[in-house]
Design a protein around this motif. Sequence first.
Motif, PDB file in Angstrom:
ATOM      1  N   ARG C  24       0.831  -1.198   0.000  1.00 40.52           N
ATOM      2  CA  ARG C  24       0.000   0.000   0.000  1.00 40.52           C
ATOM      3  C   ARG C  24       0.876   1.263   0.000  1.00 40.52           C
ATOM      4  O   ARG C  24       0.599   2.219  -0.728  1.00 40.52           O
ATOM      5  CB  ARG C  24      -0.837   0.036   1.281  1.00 40.52           C
ATOM      6  CG  ARG C  24      -2.294  -0.168   1.057  1.00 40.52           C
ATOM      7  CD  ARG C  24      -3.010  -0.038   2.390  1.00 40.52           C
ATOM      8  NE  ARG C  24      -4.057  -1.029   2.486  1.00 40.52           N
ATOM      9  CZ  ARG C  24      -5.298  -0.823   2.047  1.00 40.52           C
ATOM     10  NH1 ARG C  24      -5.626   0.337   1.528  1.00 40.52           N
ATOM     11  NH2 ARG C  24      -6.196  -1.760   2.147  1.00 40.52           N
ATOM     12  N   VAL C  28       1.993   5.434  -2.382  1.00 38.95           N
ATOM     13  CA  VAL C  28       2.054   6.807  -1.865  1.00 38.95           C
ATOM     14  C   VAL C  28       3.451   7.396  -1.999  1.00 38.95           C
ATOM     15  O   VAL C  28       3.612   8.589  -2.205  1.00 38.95           O
ATOM     16  CB  VAL C  28       1.610   6.838  -0.374  1.00 38.95           C
ATOM     17  CG1 VAL C  28       1.538   8.264   0.141  1.00 38.95           C
ATOM     18  CG2 VAL C  28       0.275   6.132  -0.195  1.00 38.95           C
ATOM     19  N   VAL C  29       4.468   6.553  -1.867  1.00 39.71           N
ATOM     20  CA  VAL C  29       5.858   7.052  -1.884  1.00 39.71           C
ATOM     21  C   VAL C  29       6.608   6.463  -3.081  1.00 39.71           C
ATOM     22  O   VAL C  29       6.188   5.457  -3.661  1.00 39.71           O
ATOM     23  CB  VAL C  29       6.608   6.688  -0.583  1.00 39.71           C
ATOM     24  CG1 VAL C  29       5.941   7.344   0.615  1.00 39.71           C
ATOM     25  CG2 VAL C  29       6.680   5.182  -0.400  1.00 39.71           C
ATOM     26  N   LEU C  83       8.132  11.148   5.141  1.00 39.14           N
ATOM     27  CA  LEU C  83       6.855  10.590   5.599  1.00 39.14           C
ATOM     28  C   LEU C  83       7.096   9.401   6.517  1.00 39.14           C
ATOM     29  O   LEU C  83       7.931   8.540   6.226  1.00 39.14           O
ATOM     30  CB  LEU C  83       6.014  10.115   4.405  1.00 39.14           C
ATOM     31  CG  LEU C  83       5.569  11.187   3.405  1.00 39.14           C
ATOM     32  CD1 LEU C  83       4.864  10.527   2.228  1.00 39.14           C
ATOM     33  CD2 LEU C  83       4.652  12.193   4.068  1.00 39.14           C
ATOM     34  N   LEU C  88      -3.239   1.099  10.359  1.00 40.89           N
ATOM     35  CA  LEU C  88      -4.322   1.148  11.348  1.00 40.89           C
ATOM     36  C   LEU C  88      -5.220  -0.062  11.154  1.00 40.89           C
ATOM     37  O   LEU C  88      -5.783  -0.256  10.080  1.00 40.89           O
ATOM     38  CB  LEU C  88      -5.167   2.406  11.164  1.00 40.89           C
ATOM     39  CG  LEU C  88      -4.605   3.738  11.619  1.00 40.89           C
ATOM     40  CD1 LEU C  88      -5.610   4.845  11.320  1.00 40.89           C
ATOM     41  CD2 LEU C  88      -4.299   3.726  13.110  1.00 40.89           C
ATOM     42  N   MET C  98      -2.013   7.751  17.556  1.00 43.13           N
ATOM     43  CA  MET C  98      -2.264   9.190  17.518  1.00 43.13           C
ATOM     44  C   MET C  98      -1.301   9.961  18.427  1.00 43.13           C
ATOM     45  O   MET C  98      -0.685  10.926  17.975  1.00 43.13           O
ATOM     46  CB  MET C  98      -3.716   9.458  17.910  1.00 43.13           C
ATOM     47  CG  MET C  98      -4.232  10.733  17.324  1.00 43.13           C
ATOM     48  SD  MET C  98      -6.042  10.599  17.194  1.00 43.13           S
ATOM     49  CE  MET C  98      -6.421  12.352  16.972  1.00 43.13           C
ATOM     50  N   ALA C 101       2.090   9.997  16.770  1.00 40.60           N
ATOM     51  CA  ALA C 101       2.177  10.901  15.616  1.00 40.60           C
ATOM     52  C   ALA C 101       2.332  12.345  16.079  1.00 40.60           C
ATOM     53  O   ALA C 101       3.133  13.108  15.529  1.00 40.60           O
ATOM     54  CB  ALA C 101       0.930  10.751  14.739  1.00 40.60           C
ATOM     55  N   LEU C 102       1.577  12.718  17.114  1.00 30.85           N
ATOM     56  CA  LEU C 102       1.655  14.103  17.589  1.00 30.85           C
ATOM     57  C   LEU C 102       2.997  14.367  18.266  1.00 30.85           C
ATOM     58  O   LEU C 102       3.577  15.449  18.127  1.00 30.85           O
ATOM     59  CB  LEU C 102       0.485  14.395  18.532  1.00 30.85           C
ATOM     60  CG  LEU C 102      -0.895  14.345  17.861  1.00 30.85           C
ATOM     61  CD1 LEU C 102      -2.011  14.469  18.899  1.00 30.85           C
ATOM     62  CD2 LEU C 102      -1.039  15.447  16.812  1.00 30.85           C
ATOM     63  N   GLU C 112       5.915  14.101   8.225  1.00 30.98           N
ATOM     64  CA  GLU C 112       4.466  13.954   8.341  1.00 30.98           C
ATOM     65  C   GLU C 112       4.139  12.473   8.514  1.00 30.98           C
ATOM     66  O   GLU C 112       4.718  11.615   7.849  1.00 30.98           O
ATOM     67  CB  GLU C 112       3.793  14.491   7.072  1.00 30.98           C
ATOM     68  CG  GLU C 112       2.318  14.757   7.198  1.00 30.98           C
ATOM     69  CD  GLU C 112       2.002  15.921   8.134  1.00 30.98           C
ATOM     70  OE1 GLU C 112       1.065  15.774   8.931  1.00 30.98           O
ATOM     71  OE2 GLU C 112       2.699  16.956   8.098  1.00 30.98           O
ATOM     72  N   THR C 113       3.206  12.157   9.416  1.00 32.96           N
ATOM     73  CA  THR C 113       2.777  10.770   9.602  1.00 32.96           C
ATOM     74  C   THR C 113       1.547  10.502   8.749  1.00 32.96           C
ATOM     75  O   THR C 113       0.563  11.239   8.838  1.00 32.96           O
ATOM     76  CB  THR C 113       2.430  10.504  11.080  1.00 32.96           C
ATOM     77  OG1 THR C 113       3.593  10.704  11.873  1.00 32.96           O
ATOM     78  CG2 THR C 113       1.936   9.083  11.272  1.00 32.96           C
ATOM     79  N   ILE C 114       1.595   9.468   7.921  1.00 33.06           N
ATOM     80  CA  ILE C 114       0.394   9.075   7.183  1.00 33.06           C
ATOM     81  C   ILE C 114      -0.015   7.682   7.646  1.00 33.06           C
ATOM     82  O   ILE C 114       0.813   6.807   7.865  1.00 33.06           O
ATOM     83  CB  ILE C 114       0.594   9.087   5.650  1.00 33.06           C
ATOM     84  CG1 ILE C 114       1.673   8.107   5.215  1.00 33.06           C
ATOM     85  CG2 ILE C 114       0.936  10.490   5.156  1.00 33.06           C
ATOM     86  CD1 ILE C 114       1.720   7.918   3.715  1.00 33.06           C
ATOM     87  N   MET C 115      -1.332   7.526   7.824  1.00 32.40           N
ATOM     88  CA  MET C 115      -1.853   6.252   8.301  1.00 32.40           C
ATOM     89  C   MET C 115      -2.622   5.582   7.174  1.00 32.40           C
ATOM     90  O   MET C 115      -3.448   6.227   6.514  1.00 32.40           O
ATOM     91  CB  MET C 115      -2.779   6.484   9.485  1.00 32.40           C
ATOM     92  CG  MET C 115      -2.092   7.328  10.562  1.00 32.40           C
ATOM     93  SD  MET C 115      -2.694   6.944  12.196  1.00 32.40           S
ATOM     94  CE  MET C 115      -1.614   8.015  13.154  1.00 32.40           C
ATOM     95  N   LEU C 116      -2.336   4.301   6.992  1.00 30.70           N
ATOM     96  CA  LEU C 116      -2.995   3.527   5.950  1.00 30.70           C
ATOM     97  C   LEU C 116      -3.816   2.428   6.610  1.00 30.70           C
ATOM     98  O   LEU C 116      -3.358   1.795   7.571  1.00 30.70           O
ATOM     99  CB  LEU C 116      -1.950   2.911   5.017  1.00 30.70           C
ATOM    100  CG  LEU C 116      -0.967   3.912   4.391  1.00 30.70           C
ATOM    101  CD1 LEU C 116       0.093   3.170   3.580  1.00 30.70           C
ATOM    102  CD2 LEU C 116      -1.695   4.910   3.504  1.00 30.70           C
ATOM    103  N   VAL C 117      -4.995   2.214   6.093  1.00 30.90           N
ATOM    104  CA  VAL C 117      -5.887   1.212   6.676  1.00 30.90           C
ATOM    105  C   VAL C 117      -5.387  -0.190   6.327  1.00 30.90           C
ATOM    106  O   VAL C 117      -5.022  -0.460   5.182  1.00 30.90           O
ATOM    107  CB  VAL C 117      -7.307   1.419   6.137  1.00 30.90           C
ATOM    108  CG1 VAL C 117      -8.208   0.272   6.520  1.00 30.90           C
ATOM    109  CG2 VAL C 117      -7.861   2.729   6.666  1.00 30.90           C
TER     110      VAL C 117
END
Lengths: 158, 158, 158, 158, 158, 158
Positions: C24, C28-29, C83, C88, C98, C101-102, C112-117
Motif C-alpha cells: 500500500r 504513496v511514496v 513521511l 491502522l 495518535m 504521531a503528535l 508527516e505521519t500518514i496512516m494507511l488502513v
Amino acid sequence: MERIGFFAGSFDPPTHGHLALVRRALHVVDRLCVGVGRNADKQGWIPVDARIELLKSMVPERVDVIAFEGLAVAAAQAAGATLLVRGLRNAADLDSEMPMALANEELAPGLETIMLVAAPGVSHVSSRLVREIHRSGGDVSAFVPPEIVKYLESHPPS
Amino acid sequence: MERIGFFAGSFDPPTHGHLALVRRALHVVDRLCVGVGRNADKQGWIPVDARIELLKSMVPERVDVIAFEGLAVAAAQAAGATLLVRGLRNAADLDSEMPMALANEELAPGLETIMLVAAPGVSHVSSRLVREIHRSGGDVSAFVPPEIVKYLESHPPS
Amino acid sequence: MERIGFFAGSFDPPTHGHLALVRRALHVVDRLCVGVGRNADKQGWIPVDARIELLKSMVPERVDVIAFEGLAVAAAQAAGATLLVRGLRNAADLDSEMPMALANEELAPGLETIMLVAAPGVSHVSSRLVREIHRSGGDVSAFVPPEIVKYLESHPPS
Amino acid sequence: MERIGFFAGSFDPPTHGHLALVRRALHVVDRLCVGVGRNADKQGWIPVDARIELLKSMVPERVDVIAFEGLAVAAAQAAGATLLVRGLRNAADLDSEMPMALANEELAPGLETIMLVAAPGVSHVSSRLVREIHRSGGDVSAFVPPEIVKYLESHPPS
Amino acid sequence: MERIGFFAGSFDPPTHGHLALVRRALHVVDRLCVGVGRNADKQGWIPVDARIELLKSMVPERVDVIAFEGLAVAAAQAAGATLLVRGLRNAADLDSEMPMALANEELAPGLETIMLVAAPGVSHVSSRLVREIHRSGGDVSAFVPPEIVKYLESHPPS
Amino acid sequence: MERIGFFAGSFDPPTHGHLALVRRALHVVDRLCVGVGRNADKQGWIPVDARIELLKSMVPERVDVIAFEGLAVAAAQAAGATLLVRGLRNAADLDSEMPMALANEELAPGLETIMLVAAPGVSHVSSRLVREIHRSGGDVSAFVPPEIVKYLESHPPS
C-alpha cells in the motif's frame, strides 16, 4: 510525475480544522484538490458556490477547489488524483472512515486513502459544531477563519 | 429441542455482510429467523415486501424470512427464538449494540443476545454504504448479491 | 524529487499484514525504507539480523530494509524520509498511534505521519499473535509468508 | 446432538464476571467446558490446580472444568466443542477479541466464536483488578465469590 | 462560596440514567441546575414544559430545573454555575463529549466540564432507547421513574 | 467545608499533561492532594522521593504532594478527599478508567470519581512516551517542565 491528492467534504462551513488538514496534506502531495460535495437533495447551511469562493480565498498555493456531484472516488479520478486524503480526530472518526476507505478501494482500485491526524488545537472542531454554536447565538470565531466569520455576519444562514 | 435464532434488521438492501452473518449464525442455531422490520412511518429504499422476497431467494436452508412490526424481542419470542443474533464490525457497533442487548435482556429475560464477528472481507459493508454509492451512481456489485444488483437495475429506488 | 517513506517496527516476525502495508505504501511514496528497531535491552524472538534478511528476501522493488537504534524519527531523517508510514487496524491502534504521531511532529517538525488502513484479510494479524500461536504449537502459515514458516522450522525461537 | 461451548481463560482468580458469563453461556449451549490455560513459563497468582478446584466448586450443572496447554482452539476441539464463548465488557475488549476470533477461524474453521455481553453489575470486574486490589490490601469480596475470599485468606498469594 | 453545577440535556424523557447522574453530581456540587434545552425548530416527544414539571417532581433537594434556549454555556453562566456536568456511558459518548468540552472551554473559559461515569445498572439507558421501545409498544418501566410511566399512559406521545 | 480532591498516579516523570490536569482540577476543588504511588516491587525510573520533590517545586498553591502505598481510595480517604480526579485523553483511557471508577465506588462508597478532559496541546503526552523518547536519546523538553529536563540531565535514569 505530479502527485495529486483529493480531499472531499461538505465544508459547511470550512473550519480551522479543514485548513490545518490542507496544510498537512501539502507535505504529502504536490497538489491538492479540495472537492466540495454538491447534493441535489440537501441545500446545506451555506450555498455550495459560496463555500467554494470562501475556500478559494483561504487555501494556500498548490490547492484547487472544485464542486463535485456523485462519488468522491469518481471526482478524484477525474481530477487526476491518486490519493484520497482524510483527517482523523478520534476513534469514532476511524470507525466511519475505515469502511469508507475499504469500500473506495473496491470502487477505485488505483486510489489509495491516506489518513492524517488532526492537529491538537483543532481536533475538537467540526462544521456541525460551528453550525450548532452559531444557531445558538454563540461566537464561532475560535473555530473558523475570519473570512467565514465575516461571511456569516453578512449572510446569516437560516 | 430445536434452537432458533432471530436476526432482526432493515436489510435495505440485503448485503454480502448480512448473508455472511446468516451463514455464521447457522453454525450456532438449528434454525434462523430473519426478521425484516416494518416501520409504518418510514417507507425505506426498497419496499419491505421486495426485501423479503429477495432475502428468501438468497438464504440457505434452515432460514426463514418474515416481516415484523414493533419490538424485535416480541417478534423473536413469537417466532419461538431463544437467541438474538447480532453482527459486530467495529467498536462503534459495540457501543450501539451493547445498550440494546442489555435493554432487551430487561424486556425479555429468557432471550440471550449473541454477537458474531463480521467476516474480514465484508466488515466494511453496510446497507447505508450501498444506498449512498448507488445514489451517487456507483457500482454496488462488490457489496451485494447479484439478485440485488439485478433488482436495482429493474426497480431503481428513489 | 523522490518521496521517501519510513516504516518503523519490530517485525518480530514479519507478517502478511506488514507486507500488505508495504505494498500500500508504495502507492504513496517513491521509495520505502523499512526500519527494524534494534533494542539493546530486549533480544526479541527472532534475531534482528535474521528479521532483516528475511524482510529483504520478501519485499518488492523500491523498498530498502535497515536496522535502527534510538528514535524512529531520527532514523527516518537519516534515511532521507519525509513521511512516516503507519498501519491502522482498529480503534485501539489509533489510540496508541495518535499520541505517537503528535509527539513525532514535535520531535521532527518536517516529518508527516500518514496512516494507511490495514487490508481486510489481514487486519487481525499481528506479530504478537503469530508468536503466541507458534508458542502454543499452532500452525502460523495463514499469517506469515512462506519464508517465515520455513525459517521458524529450521530456527525454532525459544 | 449436544451443543458444547468452550470458555478459555486464566481465571486467576475466578470472578463474579466469569460466573455471570458461565450462566449466560448456558442459555446458548447444552454443555460448557471451562478451560483454564496452563502456562509452563508463568506460574500465576493462584496455582492452576487450585483455580480448577475452586471453579469446580462454584459452577452450576452442565459445566465441566479442565486445564489445557497450547492453543485454546485445539483444547476446544478435543473437548468436542463447536463454539468458543467470549465475554465483552467494552470496546477495548472487542479490539483484542476480534483479531483472536478471526485468527481462530483460520486455525479451526469449524469452530464459531460467540460473544456475550457482560452483565451490567460486573462489567468492570476483571481478575487483574482483583489481584491489584488484594495486593494493595483491599477487600475483594465485592468482586469474587465467597469461595475465593475464603481461599485467599488461607492461601495468601505472593 | 456555593459551588453550582449545570447539567444540560433534552431529558425527553427523563430516565433512571439521568436521575442516577443527578445523585452523583450532588456529591460534587452544592447545588445542581438541570437545564432542559428548548429548541424552537423541534417540538420533541414530550413538551418541554411537561418535562420540566416531571423533573421537578422527581429530583432530590439542592436541584433546580429550568428551561434554556441557545448555548448551554450561556445558560450555565446565567445560573451562576462554574461546572458543567456530563455523564459517560461508553467510548462513543466520550468521542462526542470530548469535542464539546473543548469547545465549551473556548466559549466560556471559566467553566470546567466534569464527567461522571454512568452507574452500572443504568449505563445502557438513554432517552432515545425509551422512545423507541415505547413507540414499538414495549414496556419502559424498567428504564424510567414511575412518574414518567404514569405520564406516558395519560399523555401518549405521537 | 473544604472540598479536597485526590489525584493518584506514578508521575514517573511528571509531565505537562499532569500539570495541566492539576490546574484544571483546581477549578473544581478547594485543595488537591497529588498522591505518588510507591510500589515496593517496582523501583521505577526516577525514585519516588525525587518525583515528590520535583512535583512540590512545580505545583501551584492549594496543592499538596504525598507518597502513598496500597489502595488509592484508602490514601484519598486518609487525606480527607471526597473526590478522585482522573484525566481522559481518549477512548482507550476511558476503557481503563471506567472499570477503576466503578470498582473504587464499591471499595469506598463516599468517594466520587470525576474525569477531566486533557487539554488539546498535551493530550498526547504520557510518562511512558517521555521515558521512551529519553531512552532513545530524544529531547523531551516539549513534554515535561524545565525542572524535569534539568533533573534528567544531572540524574540520568538507567
